[in-house]
Design a protein around this motif. Structure first.
Motif, PDB file in Angstrom:
ATOM      1  N   SER A  55       0.846  -1.188   0.000  1.00 27.33           N
ATOM      2  CA  SER A  55       0.000   0.000   0.000  1.00 27.33           C
ATOM      3  C   SER A  55       0.883   1.240   0.000  1.00 27.33           C
ATOM      4  O   SER A  55       2.093   1.166   0.279  1.00 27.33           O
ATOM      5  CB  SER A  55      -0.911   0.024   1.232  1.00 27.33           C
ATOM      6  N   ALA A  56       0.271   2.368  -0.286  1.00 28.18           N
ATOM      7  CA  ALA A  56       1.019   3.626  -0.304  1.00 28.18           C
ATOM      8  C   ALA A  56       1.609   3.933   1.070  1.00 28.18           C
ATOM      9  O   ALA A  56       2.650   4.596   1.167  1.00 28.18           O
ATOM     10  CB  ALA A  56       0.102   4.762  -0.755  1.00 28.18           C
ATOM     11  N   ALA A  57       0.976   3.429   2.135  1.00 24.44           N
ATOM     12  CA  ALA A  57       1.494   3.676   3.481  1.00 24.44           C
ATOM     13  C   ALA A  57       2.872   3.055   3.680  1.00 24.44           C
ATOM     14  O   ALA A  57       3.657   3.520   4.514  1.00 24.44           O
ATOM     15  CB  ALA A  57       0.515   3.125   4.516  1.00 24.44           C
ATOM     16  N   ASP A  58       3.178   2.001   2.927  1.00 25.10           N
ATOM     17  CA  ASP A  58       4.484   1.346   3.054  1.00 25.10           C
ATOM     18  C   ASP A  58       5.612   2.182   2.469  1.00 25.10           C
ATOM     19  O   ASP A  58       6.791   1.937   2.773  1.00 25.10           O
ATOM     20  CB  ASP A  58       4.466  -0.012   2.342  1.00 25.10           C
ATOM     21  N   LEU A  59       5.285   3.159   1.636  1.00 24.56           N
ATOM     22  CA  LEU A  59       6.318   3.927   0.956  1.00 24.56           C
ATOM     23  C   LEU A  59       7.122   4.801   1.905  1.00 24.56           C
ATOM     24  O   LEU A  59       8.311   5.029   1.686  1.00 24.56           O
ATOM     25  CB  LEU A  59       5.699   4.790  -0.140  1.00 24.56           C
ATOM     26  N   ALA A  60       6.475   5.277   2.981  1.00 26.00           N
ATOM     27  CA  ALA A  60       7.197   6.115   3.943  1.00 26.00           C
ATOM     28  C   ALA A  60       8.329   5.337   4.596  1.00 26.00           C
ATOM     29  O   ALA A  60       9.429   5.872   4.815  1.00 26.00           O
ATOM     30  CB  ALA A  60       6.229   6.637   5.009  1.00 26.00           C
ATOM     31  N   ALA A  61       8.084   4.057   4.877  1.00 20.56           N
ATOM     32  CA  ALA A  61       9.131   3.219   5.468  1.00 20.56           C
ATOM     33  C   ALA A  61      10.185   2.849   4.439  1.00 20.56           C
ATOM     34  O   ALA A  61      11.352   2.646   4.783  1.00 20.56           O
ATOM     35  CB  ALA A  61       8.500   1.955   6.060  1.00 20.56           C
ATOM     36  N   ALA A  62       9.783   2.765   3.179  1.00 22.65           N
ATOM     37  CA  ALA A  62      10.715   2.351   2.131  1.00 22.65           C
ATOM     38  C   ALA A  62      11.661   3.465   1.706  1.00 22.65           C
ATOM     39  O   ALA A  62      12.809   3.200   1.323  1.00 22.65           O
ATOM     40  CB  ALA A  62       9.924   1.861   0.919  1.00 22.65           C
ATOM     41  N   LEU A  63      11.211   4.712   1.750  1.00 23.90           N
ATOM     42  CA  LEU A  63      11.996   5.815   1.195  1.00 23.90           C
ATOM     43  C   LEU A  63      13.396   5.951   1.799  1.00 23.90           C
ATOM     44  O   LEU A  63      14.372   6.099   1.047  1.00 23.90           O
ATOM     45  CB  LEU A  63      11.228   7.131   1.322  1.00 23.90           C
ATOM     46  N   PRO A  64      13.568   5.889   3.124  1.00 22.01           N
ATOM     47  CA  PRO A  64      14.933   6.027   3.656  1.00 22.01           C
ATOM     48  C   PRO A  64      15.882   4.944   3.153  1.00 22.01           C
ATOM     49  O   PRO A  64      17.069   5.218   2.923  1.00 22.01           O
ATOM     50  CB  PRO A  64      14.735   5.913   5.176  1.00 22.01           C
ATOM     51  N   TRP A  65      15.377   3.728   2.953  1.00 20.30           N
ATOM     52  CA  TRP A  65      16.221   2.646   2.460  1.00 20.30           C
ATOM     53  C   TRP A  65      16.529   2.828   0.974  1.00 20.30           C
ATOM     54  O   TRP A  65      17.636   2.509   0.520  1.00 20.30           O
ATOM     55  CB  TRP A  65      15.544   1.294   2.703  1.00 20.30           C
ATOM     56  N   LEU A  66      15.573   3.350   0.237  1.00 18.58           N
ATOM     57  CA  LEU A  66      15.814   3.646  -1.172  1.00 18.58           C
ATOM     58  C   LEU A  66      16.876   4.732  -1.303  1.00 18.58           C
ATOM     59  O   LEU A  66      17.774   4.641  -2.157  1.00 18.58           O
ATOM     60  CB  LEU A  66      14.505   4.085  -1.832  1.00 18.58           C
ATOM     61  N   VAL A  67      16.792   5.742  -0.446  1.00 20.50           N
ATOM     62  CA  VAL A  67      17.802   6.809  -0.432  1.00 20.50           C
ATOM     63  C   VAL A  67      19.169   6.235  -0.098  1.00 20.50           C
ATOM     64  O   VAL A  67      20.180   6.578  -0.741  1.00 20.50           O
ATOM     65  CB  VAL A  67      17.415   7.910   0.583  1.00 20.50           C
ATOM     66  N   LYS A  68      19.231   5.362   0.897  1.00 20.27           N
ATOM     67  CA  LYS A  68      20.503   4.777   1.307  1.00 20.27           C
ATOM     68  C   LYS A  68      21.132   3.972   0.168  1.00 20.27           C
ATOM     69  O   LYS A  68      22.339   4.065  -0.098  1.00 20.27           O
ATOM     70  CB  LYS A  68      20.302   3.875   2.521  1.00 20.27           C
ATOM     71  N   ALA A  69      20.314   3.182  -0.529  1.00 17.78           N
ATOM     72  CA  ALA A  69      20.819   2.390  -1.644  1.00 17.78           C
ATOM     73  C   ALA A  69      21.327   3.288  -2.763  1.00 17.78           C
ATOM     74  O   ALA A  69      22.377   3.021  -3.365  1.00 17.78           O
ATOM     75  CB  ALA A  69      19.722   1.458  -2.160  1.00 17.78           C
ATOM     76  N   PHE A  70      20.600   4.360  -3.041  1.00 21.47           N
ATOM     77  CA  PHE A  70      21.003   5.325  -4.070  1.00 21.47           C
ATOM     78  C   PHE A  70      22.329   5.983  -3.692  1.00 21.47           C
ATOM     79  O   PHE A  70      23.238   6.096  -4.524  1.00 21.47           O
ATOM     80  CB  PHE A  70      19.907   6.371  -4.230  1.00 21.47           C
ATOM     81  N   GLU A  71      22.457   6.402  -2.459  1.00 21.88           N
ATOM     82  CA  GLU A  71      23.672   7.102  -2.020  1.00 21.88           C
ATOM     83  C   GLU A  71      24.873   6.152  -2.026  1.00 21.88           C
ATOM     84  O   GLU A  71      25.987   6.571  -2.366  1.00 21.88           O
ATOM     85  CB  GLU A  71      23.459   7.687  -0.643  1.00 21.88           C
ATOM     86  N   ARG A  72      24.680   4.892  -1.660  1.00 17.47           N
ATOM     87  CA  ARG A  72      25.774   3.919  -1.689  1.00 17.47           C
ATOM     88  C   ARG A  72      26.319   3.740  -3.098  1.00 17.47           C
ATOM     89  O   ARG A  72      27.520   3.547  -3.291  1.00 17.47           O
ATOM     90  CB  ARG A  72      25.309   2.547  -1.172  1.00 17.47           C
ATOM     91  N   ASP A  73      25.440   3.815  -4.095  1.00 16.95           N
ATOM     92  CA  ASP A  73      25.873   3.600  -5.465  1.00 16.95           C
ATOM     93  C   ASP A  73      26.604   4.806  -6.039  1.00 16.95           C
ATOM     94  O   ASP A  73      27.164   4.728  -7.123  1.00 16.95           O
ATOM     95  CB  ASP A  73      24.672   3.248  -6.350  1.00 16.95           C
ATOM     96  N   GLY A  74      26.618   5.901  -5.327  1.00 20.14           N
ATOM     97  CA  GLY A  74      27.318   7.087  -5.800  1.00 20.14           C
ATOM     98  C   GLY A  74      28.749   7.182  -5.275  1.00 20.14           C
ATOM     99  O   GLY A  74      29.494   8.060  -5.661  1.00 20.14           O
ATOM    100  N   LYS A  75      29.123   6.236  -4.400  1.00 20.97           N
ATOM    101  CA  LYS A  75      30.446   6.300  -3.768  1.00 20.97           C
ATOM    102  C   LYS A  75      31.502   5.667  -4.667  1.00 20.97           C
ATOM    103  O   LYS A  75      31.207   4.778  -5.444  1.00 20.97           O
ATOM    104  CB  LYS A  75      30.400   5.590  -2.408  1.00 20.97           C
TER     105      LYS A  75
END
Length: 212
Positions: free
Chosen positions: A192-212
């Motif tokens: 559900s859309a409610a799950d996206l709030a919990a997912a966003l920080p992990w998506l950000v973390k994965a994105f930032e790791r790939d920039g290193k």
């Protein structure tokens, strides 16, 4: 009935297309014959069975990957758009997504589009590159992917060594990818859309790791 239109704008060129194109571009330079010429030759001179065709092409001096692509193009069903031109892949990509979110999975399409919007919002360098069964997100490498099931989406994430990843909520699951040397090491189940709030920080973390 017409297919549903994607609301995630255009998709991006999958890295595999460039890889295939580089192999095919080198084919003529290394062998003196174009892809089309090799396809015509194997049909005229080579065996008809797929494995025998592959072996025959290797005896003609083609490398394993080159022989595989020629044999695939010579088959009755000549493969998917990864083996095509960039334009061919980009034309096929929306159809991959439509097929994934048809039938019993159609209700998940809006949730998928929301995840894509979150990923796009991380930076202009994010590329969304549909495959036939899932949709990966790239920065320098794949950092996340979305795979649909009947009742949920699985958001795969490249978060590295599970020993360094702490999730107090217990929602984040170790996929075993780290032990298998896969880039994607964890996943979150989204329904559900409610799950996206919990997912966003992990998506950000994965994105930032790939920039290193």
């Amino acid at each position: 009935m017409s297919k549903p239109a994607s609301t995630s704008a255009s998709y991006d060129l999958h890295p595999s297309v460039a890889y295939v194109q580089s192999i095919l571009a080198n084919l003529e330079a290394k062998t003196g014959h174009s892809l089309e010429a090799w396809v015509a030759r194997v049909k005229a001179e080579g065996p008809t069975e797929a494995k025998a065709r592959l072996a025959w092409l290797k005896t003609q001096g083609l490398g394993t990957n080159q022989a595989g692509f020629v044999a695939q193009r010579a088959a009755a069903a000549p493969g998917h758009a990864f083996d095509d031109t960039p334009e061919g892949y980009l034309a096929a990509a929306p159809g991959y997504v439509d097929a994934q979110y048809g039938g019993k999975k159609a209700h998940l399409r809006p949730l998928f589009e929301q995840v894509v919007a979150l990923a796009r919002g991380l930076g202009k360098e994010v590329r969304v590159c549909p495959c036939e069964t899932l949709v990966p997100f790239y920065r320098n490498h794949v950092f996340a992917e979305i795979r649909p099931f009947v009742s949920r989406l699985d958001l795969g994430l490249a978060l590295g060594d599970p020993a360094t990843v702490k999730d107090l909520s217990g929602r984040l699951k170790d996929t075993g990818g780290s032990k298998k040397k896969d880039r994607l090491t964890h996943k979150l189940e989204l329904s559900s859309a409610a799950d996206l709030a919990a997912a966003l920080p992990w998506l950000v973390k994965a994105f930032e790791r790939d920039g290193k």
